[in-house]
Design a protein around this motif. Structure first.
Motif, PDB file in Angstrom:
ATOM      1  N   UNK A 401       0.856  -1.197   0.000  1.00  0.00           N
ATOM      2  CA  UNK A 401       0.000   0.000   0.000  1.00  0.00           C
ATOM      3  C   UNK A 401       0.887   1.240   0.000  1.00  0.00           C
ATOM      4  N   UNK A 402       0.272   2.359  -0.411  1.00  0.00           N
ATOM      5  CA  UNK A 402       1.008   3.623  -0.495  1.00  0.00           C
ATOM      6  C   UNK A 402       0.682   4.563   0.656  1.00  0.00           C
ATOM      7  N   UNK A 403      -0.416   4.324   1.349  1.00  0.00           N
ATOM      8  CA  UNK A 403      -0.826   5.158   2.474  1.00  0.00           C
ATOM      9  C   UNK A 403      -1.710   4.332   3.396  1.00  0.00           C
ATOM     10  N   UNK A 404      -1.823   4.778   4.633  1.00  0.00           N
ATOM     11  CA  UNK A 404      -2.649   4.092   5.623  1.00  0.00           C
ATOM     12  C   UNK A 404      -3.696   5.070   6.144  1.00  0.00           C
ATOM     13  N   UNK A 405      -4.934   4.623   6.162  1.00  0.00           N
ATOM     14  CA  UNK A 405      -6.036   5.438   6.660  1.00  0.00           C
ATOM     15  C   UNK A 405      -6.688   4.714   7.836  1.00  0.00           C
TER      16      UNK A 405
END
Length: 714
Positions: A401-405
């Motif tokens: 993944x490129x970002x974590x939310x």
């Protein structure tokens, strides 16, 4: 010491430091026109500075008072001590120029003018502002405004402003600087953000920017140790050269600049112009300008300050190249419904909530946490705080993944230790530097929001602003300008103003290195030519911009006889449609084959300067906008980015096994078109090839427009 002795308009280090100090960190302030009537706006700055602990010297100037708020009042500027750092002018506009002269005599180096009635008031006000600036420049005084609601140093309490927002009991000092072209919005942003726990270093309302511009203030904030992130509320762009230099310094200093600019819609652009007295510009060109200078542009006002921690903590992770695949977001939630609202909004921006791979699921099972292979990792009632933290820590170290939310439900409202503390611990454990992590809190959870803010984790109150922030963050920053600066010249003897004829425009593009369609000039009485049939016939006239509407285009001509008849018919139709037009003749062009039609354009934008554009071409170009735009000139690398950004080019990039076009030739054509920006004095105001045919073995321009700038504009 007089301002001209200090030379605050100079470029040296000493001059810049002196200007920055007088503007942002003044040790003494004169309030010219300060009122003793506490109900008046002009009484506010003194009251604000006393209220918020300003320790510097304050000099109220009022010929009718001896004491205001227990502070000695001075009858005139001439009575003041020499070399006061900063003056705030709150009198009728008719007397402002005289005040500038008095300030110069006393060595006051920076003057902020609250008075209105200048450029925002029409032609008479514009002339008054020009005279004001000329006086200030001659005397060496720097002017902020006029029509500025003022500025504030939150750390020192130097609130040199009449904005009612500073009536609040406590100002929260922090590391965010705000520069606003709207005085009221400066206060609105401060109050909205302060309620969320955001603190500020400086807030500046620029007013009409007669002298000191957004760029100069931004440059000063770059040098300011208290400022880490800079927010811009803009209605237009002025003094782009200075702004560009300041943005470059901000990027090099690692200080993110985030902008909210009005004018995305036609009506919004008109309203912002009427407010600022500014000229219009293409909003897509403004986007290109921001992108070229690494500015994060947001679409929502709330995002302007909410994104600040994301931009500051993860500035080094902003992408600098175009990607063909969507940004992948690992979504971890403790509320199913809340997650759906954010994922839906992320999808509108082209992001994808990505499911964890099988190997990661097995890895977490070995650590005691069972998760499913779904786009949202739902931990509702399924994990302890320790497991939540462990999951985030592991995700932060993966490459799927490129970002974590992180999305929190009701627990965020009452139990921040359960849903917020694990986030903080995970970021600290991984040093938070491999991929961005942000949070969305579904309920109104003030304590959790402030805890995240205190620890510099971006947290959002709405799914829309959360998606807006991530989308803005992942816009590729910067652009590599053309490495070569070889001189570019127009063909000798061509018109220097107005529209070129199509043969002249074709010659310009050919000189740039763009392949153009073979053509020849003919007349009704002399139709001979050497172009192979079939051909296209076009009228040639500087006075006819839209040839098709005038009956000036005929395609599919396949014989001399057909051409002769078409010439006579076209001459009659064009004359009937445009009887005043001067006809230079008619042009025969070879009919070319193609895989797709694109539009390649150049424009000298009134706000940001030269731009180059690639988009879907032909008659459908305006029906559904599909284009990419950059500041010109561009490198081949940027040209390739533009090709990938235009969806229509998928048809020549291997889509569903369709024949592939010569994208290398297309990239070269984009670079060549952009080199119009390198012509001395930049005389070309607009140029367009529509359509540009892309083939398997090259590209060819089949229609050409070039407009020259009037000499009076150069």
């Amino acid at each position: 010491m007089k301002p001209d002795d200090l030379n605050l308009r100079g470029n040296g280090t000493a001059a810049r430091q002196a200007f920055n100090r007088a503007l942002l960190n003044p040790a003494s302030v004169a309030l010219i026109g300060a009122s003793s009537n506490q109900k008046k706006n002009t009484a506010r700055p003194l009251r604000f500075m006393q209220k918020h602990g300003y320790a510097g010297a304050i000099y109220p100037v009022n010929p009718s008072a001896t004491v205001i708020n227990n502070v000695k009042a001075w009858g005139s500027i001439d009575q003041l001590p020499d070399n006061v750092d900063h003056a705030f002018v709150m009198i009728d506009s008719a007397g402002v120029t005289n005040v500038i002269e008095q300030c110069a005599r006393k060595g006051i180096s920076v003057v902020t003018i609250y008075s209105d009635g200048f450029a925002e008031a029409g032609e008479e006000g514009i002339q008054k502002q020009r005279e004001l600036y000329a006086t200030a420049k001659r005397l060496g005084v720097r002017v902020l405004g006029p029509n500025s609601i003022g500025l504030a140093n939150v750390h020192s309490g130097a609130v040199i402003s009449v904005n009612a927002a500073f009536e609040m009991d406590n100002l929260t000092a922090g590391d965010i600087g705000i520069i606003s072209q709207s005085g009221s919005m400066m206060g609105s942003l401060m109050s909205r953000a302060a309620a969320r726990g955001f603190g500020f270093s400086h807030l500046v309302s620029v007013g009409n920017e007669s002298d000191i511009s957004v760029g100069e203030i931004l440059d000063a904030m770059v040098d300011d140790d208290a400022t880490r992130v800079i927010l811009l509320f803009l209605e237009t762009l002025r003094d782009v050269q200075t702004l560009s230099g300041a943005l470059e310094r901000a990027h090099n200093a690692g200080k993110p600049v985030i902008a909210y600019k009005l004018g995305r819609s036609e009506q919004g652009d008109a309203l912002s112009q009427s407010h600022t007295g500014a000229i219009a510009g293409n909003d897509a060109a403004v986007d290109a300008y921001f992108r070229a200078h690494s500015v994060i542009r947001v679409n929502m006002l709330e995002t302007l300050f909410e994104i600040a921690p994301l931009a500051a903590r993860y500035a080094h992770l902003r992408p600098d190249t175009w990607r063909d695949t969507p940004v992948r977001v690992a979504v971890v939630t403790t509320t199913g419904g809340g997650a759906a609202t954010v994922v839906d909004n992320l999808g509108l921006h082209g992001f994808v909530a990505v499911a964890p791979p099988t190997a990661f699921i097995s890895h977490m099972a070995g650590r005691g946490l069972n998760i499913r292979q779904t786009p949202v990792i739902d931990l509702t009632l399924a994990a302890s705080s320790e497991q939540y933290q462990d999951l985030l820590t592991e995700i932060m170290q993966t490459d799927w993944c490129d970002a974590v939310l992180c999305i929190a439900g009701s627990s965020a409202q009452f139990y921040p230790q359960y849903v917020v503390q694990p986030i903080l611990n995970a970021v600290e454990t991984t040093h938070g530097n491999r991929k961005p992590l942000v949070a969305f809190l579904s309920p109104e959870a003030e304590a959790s929001l402030q805890l995240l803010q205190k620890n510099r984790i971006a947290a959002f109150r709405t799914p829309e602003s959360c998606a807006d922030a991530l989308a803005a963050f992942f816009v590729p920053l910067g652009q590599h300008q053309q490495e070569t600066r070889r001189p570019v010249t127009l063909p000798v003897g061509y018109p220097t103003r107005g529209n070129l004829t199509e043969p002249e425009a074709m010659a310009v593009f050919s000189a740039l290195g763009i392949n153009v369609v073979p053509s020849a000039m003919v007349q009704p009485h002399a139709p001979d030519h050497s172009i192979d049939y079939p051909v296209v016939l076009k009228v040639v006239s500087r006075d006819i911009l839209h040839k098709t509407e005038a009956g000036g285009v005929r395609v599919g001509i396949d014989s001399d006889e057909f051409l002769a008849a078409a010439l006579n018919t076209m001459a009659e139709q064009v004359t009937a449609h445009s009887p005043q037009a001067k006809i230079d003749g008619y042009m025969v062009q070879k009919m070319e084959g193609r895989l797709v039609e694109l539009m390649l354009g150049y424009r000298h934008d009134p706000l940001v300067g030269p731009t180059v554009m690639l988009g879907a071409g032909g008659i459908t170009a305006e029906l559904k906008p599909d284009f990419s735009l950059r500041l010109a000139p561009v490198s081949e690398e940027v040209a390739w980015q533009m090709i990938h950004e235009v969806k229509h080019t998928q048809l020549i990039r291997g889509y569903r096994q369709l024949p592939e076009g010569d994208c290398k030739a297309l990239a070269n054509a984009i670079v060549a078109m952009s080199r119009l920006a390198l012509i001395d004095a930049q005389p070309v105001t607009e140029a367009e090839i529509n359509p540009l045919f892309v083939r398997q073995d090259g590209v060819v321009a089949v229609d050409a427009v070039v407009r020259m700038r009037d000499q009076s504009q150069m």
